[in-house]
Structures are given as structure tokens and as C-alpha cells.
Design an enzyme around this catalytic site. Structure first.
Site, PDB file in Angstrom:
ATOM      1  N   LYS A  38      66.038  19.511  56.355  1.00 55.86           N
ATOM      2  CA  LYS A  38      67.189  20.139  57.005  1.00 55.86           C
ATOM      3  C   LYS A  38      67.744  21.300  56.183  1.00 55.86           C
ATOM      4  O   LYS A  38      68.653  22.015  56.632  1.00 55.86           O
ATOM      5  CB  LYS A  38      68.271  19.093  57.265  1.00 55.86           C
ATOM      6  CG  LYS A  38      67.836  18.058  58.290  1.00 55.86           C
ATOM      7  CD  LYS A  38      68.846  16.948  58.457  1.00 55.86           C
ATOM      8  CE  LYS A  38      68.410  15.986  59.552  1.00 55.86           C
ATOM      9  NZ  LYS A  38      67.111  15.336  59.283  1.00 55.86           N
ATOM     10  N   VAL A  59      62.975   9.405  56.984  1.00 62.28           N
ATOM     11  CA  VAL A  59      62.242   8.217  56.553  1.00 62.28           C
ATOM     12  C   VAL A  59      62.595   7.058  57.484  1.00 62.28           C
ATOM     13  O   VAL A  59      63.769   6.799  57.752  1.00 62.28           O
ATOM     14  CB  VAL A  59      62.540   7.850  55.085  1.00 62.28           C
ATOM     15  CG1 VAL A  59      61.827   8.787  54.143  1.00 62.28           C
ATOM     16  CG2 VAL A  59      64.029   7.872  54.796  1.00 62.28           C
ATOM     17  N   LEU A  60      61.578   6.410  57.988  1.00 61.80           N
ATOM     18  CA  LEU A  60      61.788   5.313  58.927  1.00 61.80           C
ATOM     19  C   LEU A  60      62.491   4.146  58.243  1.00 61.80           C
ATOM     20  O   LEU A  60      62.084   3.711  57.168  1.00 61.80           O
ATOM     21  CB  LEU A  60      60.446   4.837  59.493  1.00 61.80           C
ATOM     22  CG  LEU A  60      59.764   5.789  60.474  1.00 61.80           C
ATOM     23  CD1 LEU A  60      58.366   5.301  60.781  1.00 61.80           C
ATOM     24  CD2 LEU A  60      60.568   5.904  61.753  1.00 61.80           C
TER      25      LEU A  60
END
Length: 622
Positions: free
Chosen positions: A406, A444-445
Site C-alpha cells: 500500500k 497476509v491471510l
């Protein structure tokens, strides 16, 4: 039944079988002789009695759980009986001129038959009693008729309480088609899964091929969950080999399994050499990335791990977890501190003198930071400045900042603040003995700020699952893989680099939502997807590098290095001086202007960099 009663029952049954078998065989072979008066048969019977119980105890025939008897247990019976009859044969040879070879041979066969039947009958009784209790079992398809699949099928049959009834195998090996394994037929290939699920009324699927690559596993998993049937899998081959878990540790398929990303292997020799016997500090140690960094660092034999964080509960949790492991003498030091407290941070680093700092502490929630820009500035910019300058002052060896995708062309204050934090450490790197670097990656999961926990919560409540836009995409990586690559990237730094992790292909958020709904056992008509529109500061697509930062060099599998956008130290100091006195609007305008500044390049240079970058794998989407 207690253990003592069970042992006594088996002892009595074995005794009756032993005492009667040799006489029964003798009567069968010599029907017209009075075998009851034969002295040698009496001595042989006593020998058999003593020898059998001795060998039975040695092979654990009285300690085995016969309700789950298998071939291995039958082998133990055969060994005990064979040695028992051998002792009887030796006794006859020593004490008599007559050898009852035929009688002993027939007795050997009868004993194996009767003793085996007595044990296996317990298993038959156990399985029939479970069936009488009307335990509901799901009709289960096992994908993979190899060794792992056979073991799973055997366990399902032996343990009806699992609630899984193996109905069919599916395997691509044509040699196995229409054959039966444990009474279960191999009916087709993986291409036919959808049709076979309907044909055999399958209620659950277990993927039992631990050797599948991550990409193959992802493709197969998508096929399975598209059937609408609950899908489970067994551990991967490397986990089975390492002994961490066994083939029987079936687990539900996770959203991570659909990424299809092959995890990179660390250069463990260099990593251990760099981190062993060192003092490592992790800021934000209670967060998703910070805590995983601590876990992975802990196995590399550092002298100390400094767990620095602002939230006492999260630091307590990771501290307790690490202390519960065998840490090779590693000292764990929990530190409650706020990175915005400059004096406190300097004192901590002066006292502990860490060799390496992994700076994971940050505010990362885009809409929240959009509504609270002062907090983004205080934590992400001045907090980073405090830790980095303390590392510089006390000659910390390496400083690795965790950044984000981002920070590339940010339309939001969170991304802009992280990009400015990158600039701070890049400028420090030009004149410091400390090796500074930033590592940039996407979502990140499973992290606290990711959409996965939100989707799970919404699905649990019955929906709807909220997605901002049907075209919105994000890069995803698992927390362990991201942490491993951060550790590796930190070792590759020379100073001032912005490392970029290969995040693979971007994933549509709406596809992620659909897959999570299916993995939860629902269909879209049951759990609706609702589009809410983009929130303040959000981008439709994320990027990992700006076009002006592209550098073709890949220095390690899945690790790239970007060419940084410079800012003068004078301009940076002026901005840092003015930020505390700016309004929210001025902060946004200034940071976004700096963060989106481009490096001037000729069209020929841009074309060359972009061509090289695309050849390396299309890491970004512009």
C-alpha cells in the site's frame, strides 16, 4: 472392563485353547488310540502352556487393544505360537525318542486359527456394537489410492466413531481402476470427481495425496469445493517426513490451500549463522507478523529475543507460547513499550544492545488511519524514526522494516505514512553503520487486519459477506511464508534497499469470498455476497512496485529489490519538523505528494525496466 479383568479373561481363553488343542489334534490323527494316557502329550501340553504365556507376554498379546486388531496383531500371534511350538519340539527331542511332528504341526495351525479368531472376534463385536448404536457416518470419497489413501481408509473402517464411511477411491492410476482396496472400489479419475460425487451420493471428500505440489493441491481443492461437498486433506509430505504430524491428522481445507503458492526454502545455513547466539528485537511482537517472526527466529538458536509491543495481552500470549517450547537456551525478554515514546525506546535499545531489529510495529488499517491521520503519522512515521535512530545511535547490526504494497502510489494516509517511513530508513542507510532495509509485501491471510477473519465472522452469522467491489483484487501470502522471506531478505541487505516479495498472482476479493463460503459448507444462495462500494483511501488494485522503482534483479527466490525513490535529508527533516503542526488535510496532501513522487527516467529506460520486470514474473499490476 478393567485392564486386570481383560488380561485375566484373555489368559483364561488362551489357556483353554492351549490345553485342548494338542489333544484335539492327536485325536484327529490317531482316532483309535487313547491319547489321554500318553505321558509325552501331557508333558508337551504343560510345555505349551508355560511357553505360550511367556511368549504371549513378551509380544504384548495381553496388552494390545484387540477391538482394533489388524495384520500386525495377527503377526504377533504367529510369532508367539511358532516359538511356543518350537520349544515343545525341542522338549520332545530331548526327553523322548518319539517326535509328534504331525501333531505339533497341526497344533501350530490350530492355535494360530483359534487364538487369532478369539482376538479378531473382539474387533467384529466392537464394530457391530457401534453400528447397533446407529452412529451416523458420512459417505466419503478418498482421492488417492496410494499408501496414504489406504491408511486413511483403514483408519476410517477401524474407527467408526470418526463418522466417515469410505465408499469409493478416486485415482488417476489406470492400473487400479475397478479394483477393491479394503472392500472399497477405485471408480475413476480426478477429472470425474463432480460426476462421481453425484453418482455415489458423496457427503465428504478427503484428499489423501501428500506429495501434491501446492499448485496441484490448489487446483484439486477448487474442483472438490465446487461440488459443494465438505472437503478435507491430510498433511503435506514434508510434514509427514519431519514427524510433526501423522497421516491420520485429517484437517479441513483452508483458504490458504487455494493460493497454490510453492513455499520458498530459506538458506538455513546462512540464516542460522547470522542469527545464532545473537540478540534479536522484534517490535510489534504481539501482532500477526511480529509473533510469527518470533516463532521462526526462536528455532534458529538466538541468545535472546526481545518481544517489544504496546499491548500487554498480545505480548503475554507470545511470551507464554515461546516459553512453552524447547528454545535451546534462548532467553525470552517481554517488553511493554510504545514506539512513539522516544526516550523509552532509546533506553531499551541502549540497555539490551540488539544485534538485529525487525520493525513490525505499525498501524495498518486503511479506513481507520484515513479517519485518524495524526495517529498514522505518530506511529508509522515518528515511531519508526524513533526505533531506527536508536538503532543507528547504538550501532545495531541490521534493521529490517516491515512495509506494505500500500506504500506504492498510495491514495491513502496509511500507505503514504509507510512510504515516508521507508524514506526515513533509506536516508539513515546513507550514513549509518547499521544496515537498514525495508521489506514490502501484500496482504497476509489470517492476519488481524485481513478480510479472512471478517468473512469467517460474517459467514458464521449467516451473511451477508460484504465485498467492496466485484473487480477489486489483492495480493495474498501466508503469514509463515511472509515471515520467512522477511528473515531471508534481511540477510541480503547492503543498506537502503526496498525488498519486494513475490506475491504471485493477484486474487479477486469476490472469488476469495465465494471460496470461503464453499469451504464453510454453504452455497451462495444461502450466504449472500453484498457489494458495499470502495471505502475511503482504498485502491481497486494493489501494486508492489511503482514503474519508476522497477529493478529487474531477483536476488533470491521470490525476493526482488526495487530502486528507491529518493528524497533529500533536508526536505525530509523539514517535513518531519512541520508534520506535528499540520492540519489533517495538510498532512494528507503533503505525505501523498511525497509518496507519489516519481523518479525521472527516459522512455527507453522505462521500457527496458518494464520488459525485464515482466519477464521475471509479472509481480505487479498497473
Amino acid at each position: 472392563m478393567t485392564i486386570r479383568k481383560r488380561i485375566m479373561s484373555l489368559f483364561i481363553i488362551d489357556s483353554l485353547i492351549i490345553l485342548s488343542s494338542i489333544y484335539a489334534c492327536a485325536l484327529f490323527l490317531y482316532p483309535f488310540e487313547n491319547v489321554l494316557r500318553d505321558r509325552m502329550l501331557l508333558i508337551s501340553t504343560i510345555t505349551l502352556f508355560i511357553a505360550h504365556h511367556s511368549f504371549a507376554w513378551h509380544y504384548g498379546l495381553y496388552r494390545k487393544y484387540w477391538s482394533y486388531a489388524s495384520v500386525e496383531e495377527v503377526k504377533s500371534i504367529a510369532k508367539a505360537v511358532t516359538l511356543t511350538l518350537f520349544v515343545a519340539l525341542v522338549m520332545q527331542y530331548v526327553y523322548s525318542e518319539v517326535l509328534y511332528l504331525r501333531t505339533l504341526l497341526l497344533t501350530w495351525m490350530l492355535l494360530i486359527l483359534l487364538l487369532g479368531a478369539s482376538r479378531l472376534s473382539l474387533r467384529v463385536f466392537n464394530e457391530s456394537s457401534i453400528k447397533r448404536k446407529n452412529i451416523q457416518s458420512s459417505r466419503t470419497m478418498i482421492i488417492g489410492a496410494g499408501q496414504a489413501g489406504r491408511m486413511i481408509a483403514q483408519q476410517m473402517k477401524q474407527n467408526p466413531l470418526w463418522g466417515k464411511n469410505p465408499v469409493v477411491f478416486v485415482d488417476d492410476d489406470k492400473r487400479k481402476w475397478q479394483l477393491e482396496i479394503y472392500g472399497i472400489e477405485v471408480v475413476g479419475t480426478m477429472k470425474n470427481i463432480s460426476d462421481l460425487v453425484l453418482q455415489y451420493h458423496i457427503e465428504e471428500i478427503v484428499i489423501a495425496i501428500p506429495s501434491l505440489s501446492k499448485k496441484e493441491m490448489a487446483e484439486l481443492t477448487r474442483v472438490c469445493i465446487d461440488t459443494g461437498v465438505k472437503t478435507q486433506t491430510i498433511p503435506r509430505l514434508e510434514d509427514l517426513i519431519s514427524g510433526k504430524i501423522t497421516v491420520n491428522d485429517i484437517r479441513d481445507v483452508k483458504i490458504e490451500d487455494l493460493l497454490g503458492r510453492e513455499e520458498v526454502k530459506l538458506d538455513m545455513a546462512k540464516v542460522e549463522e547470522k542469527l545464532a547466539n545473537k540478540t534479536i528485537m522484534v517490535t510489534g511482537a504481539g501482532g500477526s507478523i511480529g509473533s510469527e517472526l518470533c516463532r521462526q527466529i526462536s528455532v534458529l538458536k538466538p541468545a535472546r529475543i526481545l518481544l517489544l509491543g504496546h499491548g500487554e495481552n498480545s505480548i503475554y500470549t507470545i511470551d507464554k507460547e515461546l516459553r512453552g517450547k524447547l528454545l535451546n537456551g534462548t532467553e525470552i525478554v517481554p517488553i511493554i513499550a510504545d514506539i512513539q515514546d522516544r526516550e523509552r525506546i532509546f533506553k531499551i535499545i541502549e540497555e539490551h544492545r540488539p544485534d538485529i531489529i525487525y520493525h513490525a510495529a505499525a498501524h495498518k488499517h486503511v479506513p481507520l488511519m484515513e479517519a485518524n491521520p495524526f495517529e498514522a503519522v505518530k506511529n508509522n512515521i515518528f515511531g519508526t524514526k524513533n526505533v531506527a535512530e536508536a538503532a543507528h545511535k547504538y550501532n545495531v547490526g541490521n534493521f529490517v522494516m516491515i512495509s506494505t504494497d500500500k506504500a506504492v502510489n498510495p491514495p491513502n494516509i496509511m500507505g503514504a505514512s509507510k512510504r515516508f517511513a521507508e524514506m526515513i530508513i533509506q536516508n539513515l542507510a546513507t550514513s549509518s553503520k547499521t544496515t537498514f532495509a525495508a521489506v514490502r509485501f501484500g496482504n497476509v491471510l489470517g492476519s488481524r487486519g485481513s478480510v479472512v477473519p471478517l468473512f469467517k465472522e460474517q459467514i458464521a452469522k449467516g451473511g451477508p459477506v460484504t465485498v467492496t467491489d466485484p473487480e477489486m483484487t489483492r495480493y495474498f501470502m501466508t503469514i509463515p511464508e511472509a515471515s520467512r522471506l522477511v528473515i531471508q531478505a534481511g540477510l541480503l541487505a547492503n543498506g537502503g534497499e526496498v525488498f519486494v516479495l513475490d506475491m504471485g498472482e493477484p486474487v479477486k476479493i469476490v472469488d476469495l469470498a465465494r471460496n470461503m463460503i464453499k469451504l464453510s459448507g454453504y452455497e451462495e444462495r444461502e450466504i449472500k455476497i453484498q457489494f458495499t462500494g470502495m471505502r475511503p483511501g482504498e485502491k481497486m488494485y494493489e501494486e508492489l512496485l511503482d514503474a519508476s522503482e522497477i529493478q529487474s534483479e531477483k536476488i533470491f527466490p521470490k525476493i526482488y529489490i526495487g530502486k528507491s525513490t529518493p528524497i533529500s535529508i533536508g526536505e525530509m527533516n523539514m517535513v518531519l519538523k512541520d508534520l506535528p503542526y499540520m492540519s489533517e488535510k495538510e498532512i494528507k496532501e503533503k505525505l501523498l505528494s511525497l509518496a507519489n513522487r516519481k523518479v525521472k527516467r527516459t522512455e527507453m529506460e522505462k521500457e527496458r525496466w518494464q520488459k525485464n520486470w515482466k519477464q521475471e514474473g509479472e509481480l505487479h499490476r498497473i
